[in-house]
Motif scaffolding. Structure first.
Motif, PDB file in Angstrom:
ATOM      1  N   HIS A   4      15.462 -28.935  10.746  1.00  9.24           N
ATOM      2  CA  HIS A   4      15.321 -29.663  12.008  1.00  9.24           C
ATOM      3  C   HIS A   4      16.596 -30.449  12.277  1.00  9.24           C
ATOM      4  O   HIS A   4      17.414 -30.636  11.381  1.00  9.24           O
ATOM      5  N   GLY A   5      16.757 -30.916  13.494  1.00  5.91           N
ATOM      6  CA  GLY A   5      17.895 -31.771  13.806  1.00  5.91           C
ATOM      7  C   GLY A   5      17.829 -33.060  12.993  1.00  5.91           C
ATOM      8  O   GLY A   5      16.739 -33.550  12.692  1.00  5.91           O
ATOM      9  N   SER A   6      18.977 -33.617  12.651  1.00  9.34           N
ATOM     10  CA  SER A   6      18.982 -34.854  11.869  1.00  9.34           C
ATOM     11  C   SER A   6      18.667 -36.077  12.736  1.00  9.34           C
ATOM     12  O   SER A   6      18.118 -37.065  12.241  1.00  9.34           O
ATOM     13  N   THR A   7      18.976 -36.025  14.016  1.00  5.98           N
ATOM     14  CA  THR A   7      18.608 -37.088  14.957  1.00  5.98           C
ATOM     15  C   THR A   7      17.289 -36.749  15.639  1.00  5.98           C
ATOM     16  O   THR A   7      16.360 -37.551  15.646  1.00  5.98           O
ATOM     17  N   ASN A   8      17.194 -35.552  16.200  1.00  7.67           N
ATOM     18  CA  ASN A   8      15.957 -35.065  16.822  1.00  7.67           C
ATOM     19  C   ASN A   8      15.130 -34.398  15.725  1.00  7.67           C
ATOM     20  O   ASN A   8      15.093 -33.172  15.608  1.00  7.67           O
ATOM     21  N   THR A   9      14.453 -35.214  14.933  1.00  9.93           N
ATOM     22  CA  THR A   9      13.834 -34.780  13.681  1.00  9.93           C
ATOM     23  C   THR A   9      12.627 -33.864  13.832  1.00  9.93           C
ATOM     24  O   THR A   9      12.155 -33.314  12.840  1.00  9.93           O
ATOM     25  N   LYS A  10      12.135 -33.689  15.029  1.00  7.03           N
ATOM     26  CA  LYS A  10      10.982 -32.801  15.256  1.00  7.03           C
ATOM     27  C   LYS A  10      11.378 -31.535  16.016  1.00  7.03           C
ATOM     28  O   LYS A  10      10.524 -30.772  16.459  1.00  7.03           O
ATOM     29  N   ILE A  11      12.682 -31.310  16.165  1.00  7.52           N
ATOM     30  CA  ILE A  11      13.168 -30.136  16.892  1.00  7.52           C
ATOM     31  C   ILE A  11      13.740 -29.145  15.889  1.00  7.52           C
ATOM     32  O   ILE A  11      14.659 -29.440  15.133  1.00  7.52           O
ATOM     33  N   ARG A  12      13.178 -27.948  15.908  1.00 12.16           N
ATOM     34  CA  ARG A  12      13.507 -26.896  14.955  1.00 12.16           C
ATOM     35  C   ARG A  12      14.902 -26.351  15.197  1.00 12.16           C
ATOM     36  O   ARG A  12      15.419 -26.382  16.317  1.00 12.16           O
ATOM     37  N   ARG A  13      15.497 -25.798  14.141  1.00 10.70           N
ATOM     38  CA  ARG A  13      16.796 -25.116  14.204  1.00 10.70           C
ATOM     39  C   ARG A  13      16.624 -23.686  13.690  1.00 10.70           C
ATOM     40  O   ARG A  13      15.694 -23.392  12.965  1.00 10.70           O
ATOM     41  N   PHE A  14      17.564 -22.815  14.075  1.00 10.92           N
ATOM     42  CA  PHE A  14      17.539 -21.412  13.646  1.00 10.92           C
ATOM     43  C   PHE A  14      18.947 -20.980  13.256  1.00 10.92           C
ATOM     44  O   PHE A  14      19.931 -21.488  13.793  1.00 10.92           O
ATOM     45  N   THR A  15      19.044 -20.022  12.350  1.00 11.62           N
ATOM     46  CA  THR A  15      20.367 -19.588  11.886  1.00 11.62           C
ATOM     47  C   THR A  15      20.872 -18.317  12.553  1.00 11.62           C
ATOM     48  O   THR A  15      22.073 -18.094  12.604  1.00 11.62           O
ATOM     49  N   THR A  16      19.964 -17.486  13.071  1.00 10.33           N
ATOM     50  CA  THR A  16      20.376 -16.155  13.513  1.00 10.33           C
ATOM     51  C   THR A  16      20.010 -15.900  14.972  1.00 10.33           C
ATOM     52  O   THR A  16      18.848 -16.026  15.347  1.00 10.33           O
ATOM     53  N   THR A  17      21.005 -15.532  15.779  1.00 13.14           N
ATOM     54  CA  THR A  17      20.733 -15.070  17.131  1.00 13.14           C
ATOM     55  C   THR A  17      20.601 -13.558  17.060  1.00 13.14           C
ATOM     56  O   THR A  17      21.573 -12.848  16.847  1.00 13.14           O
ATOM     57  N   LEU A  47      11.816 -36.809  21.008  1.00  8.89           N
ATOM     58  CA  LEU A  47      12.276 -35.757  20.095  1.00  8.89           C
ATOM     59  C   LEU A  47      12.159 -36.127  18.622  1.00  8.89           C
ATOM     60  O   LEU A  47      12.502 -35.331  17.753  1.00  8.89           O
ATOM     61  N   THR A  48      11.615 -37.322  18.357  1.00  6.52           N
ATOM     62  CA  THR A  48      11.305 -37.722  16.983  1.00  6.52           C
ATOM     63  C   THR A  48       9.797 -37.924  16.815  1.00  6.52           C
ATOM     64  O   THR A  48       9.348 -38.453  15.806  1.00  6.52           O
ATOM     65  N   SER A  49       9.027 -37.495  17.808  1.00  9.33           N
ATOM     66  CA  SER A  49       7.569 -37.585  17.758  1.00  9.33           C
ATOM     67  C   SER A  49       6.969 -36.208  17.549  1.00  9.33           C
ATOM     68  O   SER A  49       7.462 -35.216  18.086  1.00  9.33           O
ATOM     69  N   ASP A  50       5.887 -36.150  16.786  1.00 11.80           N
ATOM     70  CA  ASP A  50       5.123 -34.925  16.586  1.00 11.80           C
ATOM     71  C   ASP A  50       4.755 -34.350  17.960  1.00 11.80           C
ATOM     72  O   ASP A  50       4.428 -35.100  18.885  1.00 11.80           O
ATOM     73  N   ILE A  51       4.798 -33.036  18.112  1.00 10.66           N
ATOM     74  CA  ILE A  51       4.471 -32.371  19.379  1.00 10.66           C
ATOM     75  C   ILE A  51       3.120 -32.826  19.927  1.00 10.66           C
ATOM     76  O   ILE A  51       2.944 -32.971  21.134  1.00 10.66           O
ATOM     77  N   VAL A  52       2.174 -33.106  19.064  1.00 14.40           N
ATOM     78  CA  VAL A  52       0.845 -33.517  19.516  1.00 14.40           C
ATOM     79  C   VAL A  52       0.863 -34.924  20.135  1.00 14.40           C
ATOM     80  O   VAL A  52      -0.029 -35.281  20.910  1.00 14.40           O
ATOM     81  N   LEU A  53       1.893 -35.721  19.851  1.00 10.41           N
ATOM     82  CA  LEU A  53       1.965 -37.095  20.332  1.00 10.41           C
ATOM     83  C   LEU A  53       2.844 -37.299  21.558  1.00 10.41           C
ATOM     84  O   LEU A  53       2.851 -38.390  22.134  1.00 10.41           O
ATOM     85  N   ILE A  54       3.577 -36.258  21.985  1.00 11.51           N
ATOM     86  CA  ILE A  54       4.461 -36.444  23.140  1.00 11.51           C
ATOM     87  C   ILE A  54       3.651 -36.447  24.433  1.00 11.51           C
ATOM     88  O   ILE A  54       2.492 -36.038  24.457  1.00 11.51           O
ATOM     89  N   THR A  55       4.257 -36.913  25.500  1.00 16.57           N
ATOM     90  CA  THR A  55       3.619 -36.943  26.816  1.00 16.57           C
ATOM     91  C   THR A  55       3.132 -35.540  27.182  1.00 16.57           C
ATOM     92  O   THR A  55       3.896 -34.569  27.102  1.00 16.57           O
TER      93      THR A  55
END
Length: 152
Positions: free
Chosen positions: A23-36, A88-96
């Motif tokens: 995940h992002g180090s600042t946006n801790t709930k946003i996933r990252r990927f290695t391969t396009t 972006l640091t909140s669980d998806i279930v807790l966002i607006t």
């Protein structure tokens, strides 16, 4: 309408990324990927940042199909797709709710799930693979995100 006709009307605009990478180090709930795996057209801009995570910016208004698959090795986890979220640091279930296009959850350790959403999006909209910060699928088969323009 067959796929050739849709592509002729809309064009081939898609991004498909695989292989989860934390995940992002600042946006801790946003996933990252290695391969396009594939990227075509100009309607979607994909960016991956060590701090911000993955973003998919819509450059052309229209109807889009979005698919997100992930898994976890620990307890059940939430995941889904956020739209223009600032939480972006909140669980998806807790966002607006207005910023949550859809979500699902892994029901237990070692299990995965897939969510597909079809939505009308505007130019400038930003999609993110948004979760609870613990999803950790690392193979191309169990961790991927796809966005494809399917209509104008």
């Amino acid at each position: 309408i067959n796929a050739v006709t849709i592509e002729a009307l809309v064009g081939d605009h898609s991004v498909f990324v695989t292989t989860g990478n934390g995940h992002g180090s600042t946006n801790t709930k946003i996933r990252r990927f290695t391969t396009t795996q594939s990227s075509s057209g100009s309607a979607i801009t994909y960016a991956d940042s060590a701090t911000l995570g993955a973003t998919f910016t819509i450059n052309s208004a229209g109807l889009y199909a979005i698919t997100y698959a992930d898994s976890c090795t620990s307890a059940a986890q939430n995941y889904g797709v956020s739209l223009n979220s600032a939480q972006l640091t909140s669980d998806i279930v807790l966002i607006t709710a207005a910023n949550r296009l859809g979500m699902t959850f892994n029901v237990g350790a070692g299990l995965g799930n897939v969510i597909t959403i079809v939505a009308m999006l505007a130019a400038g909209d930003v999609l993110r693979p948004h979760d609870s910060g613990s999803n950790n699928g690392v193979s191309a088969a169990d961790s991927y995100f796809s966005v494809r323009k399917i209509g104008s």
